[in-house]
Design an enzyme around this catalytic site. Structure first.
Site, PDB file in Angstrom:
ATOM      1  N   ASP A 130       0.805  -1.132   0.075  1.00  0.00           N
ATOM      2  CA  ASP A 130       0.101  -0.015  -0.121  1.00  0.00           C
ATOM      3  C   ASP A 130       0.607   1.159  -0.016  1.00  0.00           C
ATOM      4  OD1 ASP A 130       0.615  -0.345   2.564  1.00  0.00           O
ATOM      5  OD2 ASP A 130      -1.350  -0.245   3.395  1.00  0.00           O
ATOM      6  N   GLY A 131       2.120   1.251   0.637  1.00  0.00           N
ATOM      7  CA  GLY A 131       2.701   2.478   0.767  1.00  0.00           C
ATOM      8  C   GLY A 131       3.406   2.835  -0.864  1.00  0.00           C
TER       9      GLY A 131
ATOM     10  N   GLU B 219       1.585  -9.366  15.104  1.00  0.00           N
ATOM     11  CA  GLU B 219       2.157  -7.977  15.456  1.00  0.00           C
ATOM     12  C   GLU B 219       1.558  -6.860  15.853  1.00  0.00           C
ATOM     13  OE1 GLU B 219       5.339  -7.022  12.770  1.00  0.00           O
ATOM     14  OE2 GLU B 219       3.912  -6.371  11.205  1.00  0.00           O
TER      15      GLU B 219
ATOM     16  N   ASP C 249       1.482  -8.957   4.025  1.00  0.00           N
ATOM     17  CA  ASP C 249       0.479  -8.635   4.748  1.00  0.00           C
ATOM     18  C   ASP C 249      -0.936  -8.876   4.242  1.00  0.00           C
ATOM     19  OD1 ASP C 249       2.564  -7.419   6.543  1.00  0.00           O
ATOM     20  OD2 ASP C 249       2.160  -5.623   5.891  1.00  0.00           O
TER      21      ASP C 249
HETATM   22  O1  F6P Z   1       4.769  -4.842   5.203  1.00  0.00           O
HETATM   23  C1  F6P Z   1       5.613  -6.028   5.452  1.00  0.00           C
HETATM   24  C2  F6P Z   1       6.165  -6.235   6.509  1.00  0.00           C
HETATM   25  O2  F6P Z   1       7.061  -7.156   6.640  1.00  0.00           O
HETATM   26  C3  F6P Z   1       5.183  -6.054   7.790  1.00  0.00           C
HETATM   27  O3  F6P Z   1       4.689  -7.400   7.916  1.00  0.00           O
HETATM   28  C4  F6P Z   1       6.157  -5.599   9.060  1.00  0.00           C
HETATM   29  O4  F6P Z   1       5.506  -4.874  10.179  1.00  0.00           O
HETATM   30  C5  F6P Z   1       7.110  -4.803   8.366  1.00  0.00           C
HETATM   31  O5  F6P Z   1       7.105  -5.021   6.820  1.00  0.00           O
HETATM   32  C6  F6P Z   1       8.604  -4.769   8.712  1.00  0.00           C
HETATM   33  O6  F6P Z   1       9.314  -3.798   7.936  1.00  0.00           O
HETATM   34  P1  F6P Z   1      10.911  -3.698   8.097  1.00  0.00           P
HETATM   35  O7  F6P Z   1      11.406  -4.677   7.003  1.00  0.00           O
HETATM   36  O8  F6P Z   1      11.161  -2.300   7.788  1.00  0.00           O
HETATM   37  O9  F6P Z   1      11.440  -4.364   9.369  1.00  0.00           O
END
Ligand code: F6P
Length: 368
Positions: free
Chosen positions: A118-119, A237, A142
Site C-alpha cells: 500500500d505504501g 504483531e 500482509d
Molecule cells: O509490510 C511488510 C512487513 O513485513 C510487515 O509485516 C512488517 O511489519 C514490516 O514490513 C517490517 O518492516 P521492516 O522490514 O522495515 O522491518
C-alpha cells in the site's frame, strides 16, 4: 494513445517471495510479446530519485522465478513526496517528486509499473496525479491491499508461519508449555488468522478482534481441564494490547509507513506466564516470513499479475492495479485499492469456522 517503447519497473516496500516472479513475467511478456524495452529502477523509489537503473532483457530475468526477494532491490523508506532533510531539531520533509519526473523523462520511460504494497501504491497514485502513466501490481505478505483477494507474497508467508506453528506443537507438547508465536502483518491479522487455522493454533489474536489476558487464560484453562497440557497462541504483531496500545519496535523517518511493530508476543508471554501454571516461551518469526523461495501459488499469481500489468500498459489503463477476483485477473483503480487497508472481517466465515472448532480469539466469545 502513446506508443509504448519503454517500460520502467520498480519493486517497492518490504521485499517478499514472488517479487522476482512478477518481474520475470513482466519483462518476458513485454520483450517477447511486444518487443518493448524494460528498465528496472533500483531500490524502490530511491532509483527514481537518484537515477539508478539497469536494463532488463529476456535473459536477465531467466532463472529468477524461484528466487526470493527482488533482483532490483527494495526500499520501504524512500517516499519521494516526503524526503527527510536532517536538521538540528530533527528532520524536516521535502517533496522531491520533480526529481522522479526528471528521471523518467531523461530515460524516455512511457509507462511505470510499481510492484509494491500500500505504501508503494499510494506513491504510485500520487505520481499518477502528477501525470506519470502508472500501473500497479500488489505484493505484500500482509495481504492488506484493497481490491484484490490476494497479493503476491502472502501465500509464501502464510506457508512459512504455518510450518512454524506445526513445528512448535511437538516441543510445546513435550515440555507442557504455552508457546506464543508472533507473526507479521502490520495492522491486519491475515497471516495470524490463516496460519493459525492451518497450523491448528489454540488461540489466535488479531488486531481486528479485541482480546483480554483473562479470556485467553480462561480458554487455555479449559484446554487444561480437558487434559491438554500445552497450548499454541498465534498473535499478530499489530494486535493491540488489552490496554489499547500497539507495541512499536521503531519509527523509520521518511518511510511511507514509519511505524514498525513488534514485541507484543513477549508482552503476552510474560503476562500469561504470571497468571497460568505453565512455562511460557515466545518466538518472533519476523523477517523469516519474507525469505526464501515463493510457493507455487505465489509463482503463479505473480506470473499472471506480471503479464496482466503489461496488458494494462499496452491498453493505456493508467492508474489501474491488477488484482485477483475469484479466479480472474481484473483491474481496479489504485486509488480504490489504497483507500482503506483490507483487514479481517471479525464476523467472516473463516473466523466463524475457527470458533466452531473451539479456537479462541481471546475475546470471551464462546464457540457454543
Ligand atoms: O509490510 C511488510 C512487513 O513485513 C510487515 O509485516 C512488517 O511489519 C514490516 O514490513 C517490517 O518492516 P521492516 O522490514 O522495515 O522491518
Amino acid at each position: 494513445m502513446t506508443t509504448i517503447r519503454h517500460i520502467g519497473v520498480l519493486t517497492g516496500g518490504g521485499d517478499c517471495p514472488g517479487m522476482n516472479a512478477a518481474l520475470r513475467a513482466l519483462v518476458k511478456a513485454a520483450t517477447h510479446r511486444h518487443g518493448i524495452r524494460v528498465s528496472g529502477f533500483l531500490d524502490g523509489f530511491a532509483g527514481l530519485l537518484d537515477d539508478a537503473s539497469r536494463p532488463l532483457g529476456f535473459d536477465d530475468v531467466s532463472g529468477i522465478l524461484t528466487q526470493g526477494g527482488t533482483i532490483l532491490g527494495a526500499s520501504n523508506r524512500h517516499d519521494p513526496f516526503r524526503v527527510p532533510v536532517p536538521g538540528p531539531g530533527g528532520p524536516t520533509y521535502r517533496d522531491r517528486s520533480d526529481a522522479v519526473l526528471a528521471t523518467l523523462a531523461r530515460h524516455e520511460v512511457d509507462a511505470l509499473v510499481a510492484i509494491g504494497g500500500d505504501g508503494t501504491l499510494r506513491i504510485a497514485r500520487q505520481l499518477g496525479a502528477r501525470g506519470v502513466p502508472v500501473v500497479g501490481v500488489p505484493k505484500t505478505i500482509d495481504n492488506d491491499v484493497g481490491g484484490t483477494e490476494v497479493s503476491v507474497g502472502f501465500d509464501s508467508a502464510r506457508s512459512i508461519a504455518t510450518d512454524a506453528v506445526d513445528r512448535l506443537h511437538s516441543t510445546a507438547a513435550s515440555h507442557h508449555r504455552i508457546m506464543v508465536v508472533e507473526v507479521m502483518g502490520r495492522h491486519a491479522g491475515w497471516i495470524a488468522l490463516e496460519a493459525g487455522v492451518a497450523g491448528g493454533g489454540d488461540v489466535i489474536l488479531i488486531p481486528e478482534i479485541r482480546w483480554s489476558y483473562e479470556a485467553v487464560a480462561r480458554d487455555i484453562g479449559e484446554r487444561t481441564a480437558r487434559g491438554r497440557r500445552f497450548s499454541i497462541v498465534v498473535i499478530a504483531e499489530g494486535a493491540p494490547r488489552p490496554d489499547g496500545g500497539t507495541v512499536v519496535r521503531e519509527i523509520v523517518a521518511g518511510s511511507p509507513e514509519p511505524v514498525r511493530l513488534g514485541g507484543v508476543g513477549a508482552v503476552l508471554a510474560q503476562a500469561l506466564g504470571a497468571i497460568l501454571p505453565f512455562e511460557t516461551r515466545y518466538v518472533v518469526l519476523g523477517h523469516v516470513q519474507r525469505g526464501g523461495a515463493p510457493t507455487p501459488s505465489d509463482r503463479i499469481l505473480a506470473t499472471r499479475f506480471g503479464a496482466a500489468a503489461v496488458d494494462a500498459v499496452m491498453e493505456g489503463a493508467w492508474g489501474a492495479m491488477v488484482a485477483l477476483r475469484g479466479d480472474r485477473i481484473v483491474r481496479v483503480p489504485i486509488a480504490d485499492a489504497v483507500a482503506e487497508p483490507k483487514v479481517v472481517d471479525p464476523e467472516g466465515e473463516l473466523v466463524a469456522a475457527a470458533r466452531a472448532i473451539k479456537t479462541s480469539f481471546g475475546d470471551g466469545v464462546s464457540s457454543t
